[in-house]
Design a protein around this motif. Structure first.
Motif, PDB file in Angstrom:
ATOM      1  N   THR A  11     -31.032 163.689 -23.012  1.00 44.39           N
ATOM      2  CA  THR A  11     -30.929 162.395 -23.673  1.00 44.39           C
ATOM      3  C   THR A  11     -31.031 161.330 -22.598  1.00 44.39           C
ATOM      4  O   THR A  11     -30.299 161.383 -21.612  1.00 44.39           O
ATOM      5  N   ILE A  12     -31.934 160.405 -22.759  1.00 41.33           N
ATOM      6  CA  ILE A  12     -32.101 159.334 -21.785  1.00 41.33           C
ATOM      7  C   ILE A  12     -31.515 158.065 -22.366  1.00 41.33           C
ATOM      8  O   ILE A  12     -31.840 157.678 -23.491  1.00 41.33           O
ATOM      9  N   ILE A  13     -30.658 157.438 -21.595  1.00 44.12           N
ATOM     10  CA  ILE A  13     -30.033 156.187 -22.009  1.00 44.12           C
ATOM     11  C   ILE A  13     -30.326 155.149 -20.942  1.00 44.12           C
ATOM     12  O   ILE A  13     -30.140 155.402 -19.757  1.00 44.12           O
ATOM     13  N   THR A  14     -30.770 153.989 -21.370  1.00 48.07           N
ATOM     14  CA  THR A  14     -31.004 152.895 -20.433  1.00 48.07           C
ATOM     15  C   THR A  14     -30.111 151.722 -20.829  1.00 48.07           C
ATOM     16  O   THR A  14     -29.782 151.553 -22.000  1.00 48.07           O
ATOM     17  N   SER A  15     -29.706 150.963 -19.828  1.00 48.24           N
ATOM     18  CA  SER A  15     -28.830 149.831 -20.103  1.00 48.24           C
ATOM     19  C   SER A  15     -28.939 148.807 -18.997  1.00 48.24           C
ATOM     20  O   SER A  15     -29.100 149.148 -17.828  1.00 48.24           O
ATOM     21  N   GLN A  16     -28.839 147.550 -19.374  1.00 52.35           N
ATOM     22  CA  GLN A  16     -28.740 146.499 -18.372  1.00 52.35           C
ATOM     23  C   GLN A  16     -27.279 146.228 -18.030  1.00 52.35           C
ATOM     24  O   GLN A  16     -26.994 145.534 -17.065  1.00 52.35           O
ATOM     25  N   LEU A  17     -26.363 146.767 -18.821  1.00 56.16           N
ATOM     26  CA  LEU A  17     -24.928 146.637 -18.582  1.00 56.16           C
ATOM     27  C   LEU A  17     -24.517 147.712 -17.588  1.00 56.16           C
ATOM     28  O   LEU A  17     -24.767 148.902 -17.816  1.00 56.16           O
ATOM     29  N   PRO A  18     -23.896 147.351 -16.468  1.00 57.43           N
ATOM     30  CA  PRO A  18     -23.472 148.351 -15.490  1.00 57.43           C
ATOM     31  C   PRO A  18     -22.528 149.390 -16.116  1.00 57.43           C
ATOM     32  O   PRO A  18     -21.697 149.047 -16.965  1.00 57.43           O
ATOM     33  N   VAL A  19     -22.676 150.641 -15.730  1.00 51.46           N
ATOM     34  CA  VAL A  19     -21.872 151.728 -16.284  1.00 51.46           C
ATOM     35  C   VAL A  19     -20.374 151.432 -16.156  1.00 51.46           C
ATOM     36  O   VAL A  19     -19.598 151.757 -17.057  1.00 51.46           O
ATOM     37  N   ASP A  20     -19.962 150.796 -15.090  1.00 49.04           N
ATOM     38  CA  ASP A  20     -18.547 150.465 -14.903  1.00 49.04           C
ATOM     39  C   ASP A  20     -18.012 149.565 -16.019  1.00 49.04           C
ATOM     40  O   ASP A  20     -16.816 149.521 -16.262  1.00 49.04           O
ATOM     41  N   ASN A  21     -18.882 148.867 -16.723  1.00 54.44           N
ATOM     42  CA  ASN A  21     -18.469 147.947 -17.791  1.00 54.44           C
ATOM     43  C   ASN A  21     -18.559 148.569 -19.187  1.00 54.44           C
ATOM     44  O   ASN A  21     -18.143 147.956 -20.153  1.00 54.44           O
ATOM     45  N   TRP A  22     -19.110 149.772 -19.308  1.00 54.81           N
ATOM     46  CA  TRP A  22     -19.299 150.389 -20.614  1.00 54.81           C
ATOM     47  C   TRP A  22     -17.988 150.601 -21.348  1.00 54.81           C
ATOM     48  O   TRP A  22     -17.886 150.344 -22.542  1.00 54.81           O
ATOM     49  N   TYR A  23     -16.991 151.106 -20.648  1.00 54.65           N
ATOM     50  CA  TYR A  23     -15.711 151.431 -21.287  1.00 54.65           C
ATOM     51  C   TYR A  23     -15.116 150.184 -21.932  1.00 54.65           C
ATOM     52  O   TYR A  23     -14.703 150.213 -23.093  1.00 54.65           O
ATOM     53  N   ASN A  24     -15.080 149.070 -21.214  1.00 55.33           N
ATOM     54  CA  ASN A  24     -14.538 147.834 -21.773  1.00 55.33           C
ATOM     55  C   ASN A  24     -15.410 147.282 -22.888  1.00 55.33           C
ATOM     56  O   ASN A  24     -14.909 146.695 -23.842  1.00 55.33           O
ATOM     57  N   ARG A  45     -27.573 159.956 -12.746  1.00 56.79           N
ATOM     58  CA  ARG A  45     -27.633 158.500 -12.842  1.00 56.79           C
ATOM     59  C   ARG A  45     -28.621 157.957 -11.817  1.00 56.79           C
ATOM     60  O   ARG A  45     -28.585 158.308 -10.648  1.00 56.79           O
ATOM     61  N   ILE A  46     -29.491 157.085 -12.280  1.00 63.47           N
ATOM     62  CA  ILE A  46     -30.460 156.431 -11.405  1.00 63.47           C
ATOM     63  C   ILE A  46     -30.257 154.923 -11.545  1.00 63.47           C
ATOM     64  O   ILE A  46     -30.489 154.358 -12.616  1.00 63.47           O
ATOM     65  N   ALA A  47     -29.791 154.312 -10.484  1.00 62.36           N
ATOM     66  CA  ALA A  47     -29.590 152.860 -10.495  1.00 62.36           C
ATOM     67  C   ALA A  47     -30.811 152.203  -9.866  1.00 62.36           C
ATOM     68  O   ALA A  47     -31.162 152.491  -8.718  1.00 62.36           O
ATOM     69  N   LEU A  48     -31.476 151.372 -10.620  1.00 60.92           N
ATOM     70  CA  LEU A  48     -32.658 150.686 -10.120  1.00 60.92           C
ATOM     71  C   LEU A  48     -32.243 149.413  -9.397  1.00 60.92           C
ATOM     72  O   LEU A  48     -31.368 148.687  -9.849  1.00 60.92           O
ATOM     73  N   THR A  49     -32.890 149.151  -8.293  1.00 63.77           N
ATOM     74  CA  THR A  49     -32.620 147.945  -7.523  1.00 63.77           C
ATOM     75  C   THR A  49     -33.946 147.274  -7.196  1.00 63.77           C
ATOM     76  O   THR A  49     -35.005 147.859  -7.371  1.00 63.77           O
ATOM     77  N   GLY A  50     -33.850 146.068  -6.733  1.00 64.75           N
ATOM     78  CA  GLY A  50     -35.066 145.358  -6.361  1.00 64.75           C
ATOM     79  C   GLY A  50     -35.342 144.205  -7.299  1.00 64.75           C
ATOM     80  O   GLY A  50     -34.598 143.936  -8.235  1.00 64.75           O
ATOM     81  N   LYS A  51     -36.436 143.550  -7.042  1.00 68.28           N
ATOM     82  CA  LYS A  51     -36.815 142.388  -7.839  1.00 68.28           C
ATOM     83  C   LYS A  51     -37.341 142.817  -9.204  1.00 68.28           C
ATOM     84  O   LYS A  51     -37.947 143.866  -9.343  1.00 68.28           O
ATOM     85  N   SER A  52     -37.110 141.981 -10.179  1.00 74.90           N
ATOM     86  CA  SER A  52     -37.597 142.235 -11.523  1.00 74.90           C
ATOM     87  C   SER A  52     -39.112 142.084 -11.571  1.00 74.90           C
ATOM     88  O   SER A  52     -39.667 141.135 -11.038  1.00 74.90           O
TER      89      SER A  52
END
Length: 59
Positions: A11-24, A45-52
């Motif tokens: 199952t692939i899940i994408t989010s712009q909300l950081p995982v640390d904020n999901w619980y709240n 977990r793959i965290a993307l970084t860099g310019k949009s």
């Protein structure tokens, strides 16, 4: 969806909300625990970084 998919396949899940904020964000402790447990049990977990790329204008 997560209950049905758990243990049956990827199952692939994408989010712009950081995982640390999901619980709240879920704001229901029992539900948040169940969801986060299923998502984090065998997650990669793959965290993307860099310019949009959205900021890049086509000429």
């Amino acid at each position: 969806i997560l209950e049905d998919r758990y243990g049956n396949g990827a199952t692939i899940i994408t989010s712009q909300l950081p995982v640390d904020n999901w619980y709240n964000f879920i704001d229901e402790p029992t539900l948040a625990d169940a969801i986060m447990d299923r998502l984090s049990a065998s997650a990669h977990r793959i965290a993307l970084t860099g310019k949009s790329m959205r900021n890049k204008k086509n000429h």
